[in-house]
Design an enzyme around this catalytic site. Structure first.
Site, PDB file in Angstrom:
ATOM      1  N   TYR A   1       0.845  -1.183   0.000  1.00 28.66           N
ATOM      2  CA  TYR A   1       0.000   0.000   0.000  1.00 28.66           C
ATOM      3  C   TYR A   1       0.886   1.241   0.000  1.00 28.66           C
ATOM      4  O   TYR A   1       1.885   1.286   0.706  1.00 28.66           O
ATOM      5  CB  TYR A   1      -0.886   0.050   1.255  1.00 28.66           C
ATOM      6  CG  TYR A   1      -1.975  -0.972   1.256  1.00 28.66           C
ATOM      7  CD1 TYR A   1      -2.818  -1.109   0.154  1.00 28.66           C
ATOM      8  CD2 TYR A   1      -2.175  -1.792   2.351  1.00 28.66           C
ATOM      9  CE1 TYR A   1      -3.832  -2.047   0.158  1.00 28.66           C
ATOM     10  CE2 TYR A   1      -3.187  -2.731   2.363  1.00 28.66           C
ATOM     11  CZ  TYR A   1      -4.014  -2.856   1.263  1.00 28.66           C
ATOM     12  OH  TYR A   1      -5.019  -3.782   1.270  1.00 28.66           O
TER      13      TYR A   1
ATOM     14  N   HIS B   1     -11.780   4.808   5.253  1.00 28.44           N
ATOM     15  CA  HIS B   1     -10.680   3.900   4.936  1.00 28.44           C
ATOM     16  C   HIS B   1     -10.277   3.008   6.100  1.00 28.44           C
ATOM     17  O   HIS B   1      -9.317   2.252   6.006  1.00 28.44           O
ATOM     18  CB  HIS B   1      -9.480   4.692   4.404  1.00 28.44           C
ATOM     19  CG  HIS B   1      -9.768   5.318   3.081  1.00 28.44           C
ATOM     20  ND1 HIS B   1     -10.405   6.542   2.963  1.00 28.44           N
ATOM     21  CD2 HIS B   1      -9.577   4.878   1.815  1.00 28.44           C
ATOM     22  CE1 HIS B   1     -10.565   6.819   1.683  1.00 28.44           C
ATOM     23  NE2 HIS B   1     -10.073   5.835   0.966  1.00 28.44           N
TER      24      HIS B   1
ATOM     25  N   ARG C   1      -4.300   7.837  -9.756  1.00 28.12           N
ATOM     26  CA  ARG C   1      -3.669   6.628  -9.251  1.00 28.12           C
ATOM     27  C   ARG C   1      -4.473   5.433  -9.745  1.00 28.12           C
ATOM     28  O   ARG C   1      -5.617   5.566 -10.154  1.00 28.12           O
ATOM     29  CB  ARG C   1      -3.593   6.629  -7.737  1.00 28.12           C
ATOM     30  CG  ARG C   1      -4.918   6.460  -7.034  1.00 28.12           C
ATOM     31  CD  ARG C   1      -4.755   6.521  -5.524  1.00 28.12           C
ATOM     32  NE  ARG C   1      -4.111   5.345  -4.976  1.00 28.12           N
ATOM     33  CZ  ARG C   1      -4.768   4.301  -4.438  1.00 28.12           C
ATOM     34  NH1 ARG C   1      -6.074   4.292  -4.389  1.00 28.12           N
ATOM     35  NH2 ARG C   1      -4.110   3.262  -3.948  1.00 28.12           N
TER      36      ARG C   1
ATOM     37  N   ASN D   1      -5.846   1.578  -8.712  1.00 25.93           N
ATOM     38  CA  ASN D   1      -6.069   0.656  -7.618  1.00 25.93           C
ATOM     39  C   ASN D   1      -6.522  -0.659  -8.239  1.00 25.93           C
ATOM     40  O   ASN D   1      -7.157  -0.668  -9.285  1.00 25.93           O
ATOM     41  CB  ASN D   1      -7.143   1.222  -6.684  1.00 25.93           C
ATOM     42  CG  ASN D   1      -7.195   0.465  -5.385  1.00 25.93           C
ATOM     43  OD1 ASN D   1      -6.204  -0.150  -4.969  1.00 25.93           O
ATOM     44  ND2 ASN D   1      -8.350   0.465  -4.751  1.00 25.93           N
TER      45      ASN D   1
ATOM     46  N   GLU E   1      -9.117   0.162 -11.054  1.00 20.19           N
ATOM     47  CA  GLU E   1      -9.803   1.451 -10.996  1.00 20.19           C
ATOM     48  C   GLU E   1      -8.818   2.559 -11.335  1.00 20.19           C
ATOM     49  O   GLU E   1      -7.776   2.670 -10.696  1.00 20.19           O
ATOM     50  CB  GLU E   1     -10.330   1.711  -9.584  1.00 20.19           C
ATOM     51  CG  GLU E   1     -11.387   0.734  -9.132  1.00 20.19           C
ATOM     52  CD  GLU E   1     -11.898   1.034  -7.725  1.00 20.19           C
ATOM     53  OE1 GLU E   1     -12.934   0.478  -7.352  1.00 20.19           O
ATOM     54  OE2 GLU E   1     -11.246   1.814  -7.003  1.00 20.19           O
TER      55      GLU E   1
ATOM     56  N   TYR F   1      -7.843  -8.916   2.356  1.00 18.04           N
ATOM     57  CA  TYR F   1      -8.639  -7.713   2.105  1.00 18.04           C
ATOM     58  C   TYR F   1      -9.112  -7.639   0.660  1.00 18.04           C
ATOM     59  O   TYR F   1     -10.216  -7.184   0.381  1.00 18.04           O
ATOM     60  CB  TYR F   1      -7.828  -6.465   2.467  1.00 18.04           C
ATOM     61  CG  TYR F   1      -8.609  -5.195   2.253  1.00 18.04           C
ATOM     62  CD1 TYR F   1      -9.678  -4.866   3.076  1.00 18.04           C
ATOM     63  CD2 TYR F   1      -8.296  -4.330   1.201  1.00 18.04           C
ATOM     64  CE1 TYR F   1     -10.414  -3.720   2.877  1.00 18.04           C
ATOM     65  CE2 TYR F   1      -9.021  -3.170   0.989  1.00 18.04           C
ATOM     66  CZ  TYR F   1     -10.075  -2.869   1.829  1.00 18.04           C
ATOM     67  OH  TYR F   1     -10.813  -1.726   1.626  1.00 18.04           O
ATOM     68  N   LYS F   2      -8.286  -8.085  -0.256  1.00 20.05           N
ATOM     69  CA  LYS F   2      -8.662  -8.007  -1.662  1.00 20.05           C
ATOM     70  C   LYS F   2      -9.542  -9.193  -2.073  1.00 20.05           C
ATOM     71  O   LYS F   2      -9.866  -9.352  -3.254  1.00 20.05           O
ATOM     72  CB  LYS F   2      -7.423  -7.895  -2.544  1.00 20.05           C
ATOM     73  CG  LYS F   2      -6.717  -6.529  -2.379  1.00 20.05           C
ATOM     74  CD  LYS F   2      -5.747  -6.229  -3.495  1.00 20.05           C
ATOM     75  CE  LYS F   2      -5.001  -4.921  -3.276  1.00 20.05           C
ATOM     76  NZ  LYS F   2      -5.691  -3.722  -3.770  1.00 20.05           N
TER      77      LYS F   2
END
Lengths: 318, 319
Positions: free
Chosen positions: A21, A171, A201, A203, A243, A294-295
């Protein structure tokens, strides 16, 4: 229906063979917050259906966001007509605007700044003309709040749940984000964003299936596919979801527009690029367990790795 | 060198507002629009001089929704290092220049129930657009404005014409000064805003603090970097092994830029945080208004535009 985008336009998100991250934002070279891709018509159809069938899930706003919503309308129309003059145009006479969407053969007349001149809120209106999801973060008293948003294609989050929340609270679920102090730095970074210098950015996450609408509210419909991934079907079933996120300072309300354009690509397609295949395999191999979790990859990571190894062997053999 | 994106404008009118203040109207090319801005916003102006580019910040005093032109008011400063002198003596109607997009380091509080502005001299400028914004939103405010005399009072006509009910003037020539006592009488939920010379701001900020105002209810805008009280030269040691000398007359940022380091920066008054750099060792004297108290106390980063070293040397993480 297949939502998978084409390889040539896919925003491949990795630079290195490791992933952590970080605030991986970079100043934009082309300062436009929207992109019209070949799947425009198809995606607008889906987006409009979602907005009309599930407005509470896809659209939220607080009453004090209206000036900011007009600011977004102005910015988006400006970007649409300057980047795609063959598809979009606007005629302005003082505050009377006529907006033309030539792809959908539509004409919308309204008085800029007059909410009564539209049949809906300004952000809701402009959402019907761009593929991006649009999030309005208002800077007030040294913090950022999600004060309005249109979100049809979320990566497993809920706009209705997050409306009115502060940046850090939104977040909070990201593992390690707070512990590493990243939330504070990124908040400070966002609050020093300046008009005229937009940032972007990328993601990414993985998903089983090819649904654009992976809202938290519909998890029961798409989440279970994670359990159906095998080494045999991983290439077709598992998709990398990227994204393209863009950040614009809105100077009139001193707020931030956060636009999200979601792209999907099956691993089968990703694997056709040899370098991507190799790098993606390396990244997944050493990805920290909390990020894997998390993903949403943990359920099928083993099958996925088998699939990628097979692909790598196939590539080596040729 | 780092340069932000700019807008190209032309001076379309110059008005002598008072003996020391001129108002300049800046227009963008026909067919184009200037960005709208929020109350309290300013722009950076880029002035080409034989000695190089001079960057100076001025509050926007035009209407926040007027996209056809901007207006700034510039006071000729006796201590001018060139910025206001060039504006007053060299700039003419028709001249072209680059300006930044509008930025706001002095925004109105969202949660305030009532806003009170305290201005001294040219410190009136950010309040012009702030009052406009509050009026448009139907919120309440008052203005206390100190000046030498009516004659030297910028925007006197404008303010009495548009905001006569909310405004109070204090002319030092008549021995009128704004009493800090006023701060005692504001209702809870009031936010106070100070803008003017350093001494004026310090005086009011201290009074508000002594009265127990919450820190977040007190807002201040400085036009110049804060006065440095303990300025001494120091060395900056870089990752490459190179050392850069920062003398007492220059900022650390200027020293780094002069040595060709690509340090991004923007406001140069310790507000925006753009120039933040990591520090490995050395005692830092923080003069910025960006880092939180905790971040300052951690002693591991610096805003080189205003902050300096207490120790003889700072060892930096930059190449």
């Amino acid at each position: 229906m297949k939502w998978t985008g084409d390889l040539a336009h896919f925003p491949y998100p990795f630079k290195d063979s490791t992933y952590r991250y970080s605030n991986n934002s970079i100043p934009m070279k082309q300062p436009f917050c929207i992109e019209v891709t070949p799947s425009y018509k198809k995606e607008m159809l889906l987006k409009r259906k979602l907005l009309s069938d599930h407005p509470e899930r896809c659209y939220q706003s607080l009453p004090h966001s209206i000036t900011g919503q007009w600011e977004i309308v102005e910015l988006l129309i400006d970007h649409l007509i300057s980047q795609y003059p063959q598809h979009f145009s606007v005629e302005k006479e003082n505050n009377s605007w006529i907006f033309f969407n030539k792809i959908l053969d539509e004409k919308v007349e309204f008085i800029f700044g007059d909410e009564n001149s539209l049949s809906c809120e300004p952000l809701f209106f402009i959402s019907h003309h761009v593929q991006e999801d649009l999030i309005y973060m208002r800077q007030r008293d040294d913090d950022l709040y999600l004060d309005a948003g249109q979100l049809c294609f979320p990566a497993n989050w809920s706009l209705a749940f997050n409306i009115g929340m502060k940046f850090k609270n939104i977040h909070h679920p990201i593992p390690g984000f707070k512990e590493e102090g990243l939330d504070q730095r990124i908040l400070q970074f966002l609050m020093r964003l300046e008009a005229g210098t937009p940032w972007e950015r990328l993601n990414w996450s993985l998903m089983a299936g090819d649904r654009l609408d992976t809202s938290l509210e519909t998890f029961d419909q798409w989440g279970k596919l994670r359990k159906h991934v095998t080494r045999e079907n991983a290439g077709e079933l598992v998709h990398i979801r990227v994204e393209v996120q863009k950040l614009f300072r809105l100077p009139r309300t001193n707020s931030i527009l956060f636009s999200i354009h979601t792209h999907l690509l099956s691993l089968e397609q990703l694997s056709t690029n040899r370098e991507w295949l190799q790098q993606f395999y390396e990244i997944l191999s050493e990805l920290h367990a909390h990020i894997v979790e998390y993903k949403g990859i943990s359920h099928y990571k083993a099958s996925l790795m088998h699939y990628l190894e097979e692909q790598l062997e196939r590539v080596k053999a040729t | 060198m780092y340069k932000e994106s700019t807008l190209s404008v032309q001076i379309s009118s110059i008005v002598q507002e008072t003996e020391h203040v001129k108002r300049f109207t800046l227009e963008i090319a026909k067919g184009k629009q200037l960005p709208r801005f929020s109350g309290g916003s300013h722009i950076s102006t880029y002035l080409e001089t034989p000695k190089g580019l001079l960057v100076r910040q001025y509050s926007l005093t035009s209407h926040p929704d007027d996209c056809s032109h901007y207006e700034i008011a510039v006071r000729l400063s006796e201590a001018s290092k060139g910025g206001s002198r060039i504006w007053h003596q060299s700039m003419k109607v028709g001249d072209h220049l680059q300006i930044s997009y509008p930025k706001n380091h002095f925004p109105l509080s969202f949660k305030a129930r009532h806003h009170v502005f305290y201005a001294a001299g040219i410190g009136i400028t950010p309040f012009i657009s702030m009052m406009q914004e509050l009026r448009d939103k139907g919120q309440t405010f008052e203005l206390h404005y100190a000046s030498k005399s009516k004659q030297y009072c910028s925007f006197y006509e404008f303010i009495t014409q548009h905001y006569s009910e909310q405004s109070h003037f204090y002319f030092s020539e008549d021995n009128h000064r704004i009493p800090t006592l006023f701060l005692e009488n504001h209702l809870v939920g009031t936010h106070v805003y100070f803008c003017g010379p350093e001494t004026f701001i310090e005086h009011f900020v201290k009074a508000a603090k002594d009265l127990g105002y919450p820190k977040k209810s007190v807002h201040q805008e400085r036009f110049s970097p804060p006065q440095l009280k303990r300025v001494k030269p120091f060395k900056v040691s870089l990752k490459s092994g190179n050392e850069i000398w920062v003398d007492e007359k220059q900022s650390m940022l200027d020293a780094l830029l002069q040595h060709g380091l690509n340090v991004p920066y923007s406001c140069k008054v310790g507000r925006c945080g753009t120039c933040e750099l990591p520090v490995i060792t050395g005692d830092i004297d923080h003069f910025d208004f960006f880092l939180s108290e905790d971040q300052q106390n951690a002693q591991n980063c610096i805003l080189p535009c205003v902050s300096r070293a207490k120790s003889d040397k700072l060892v930096m993480e930059i190449k």
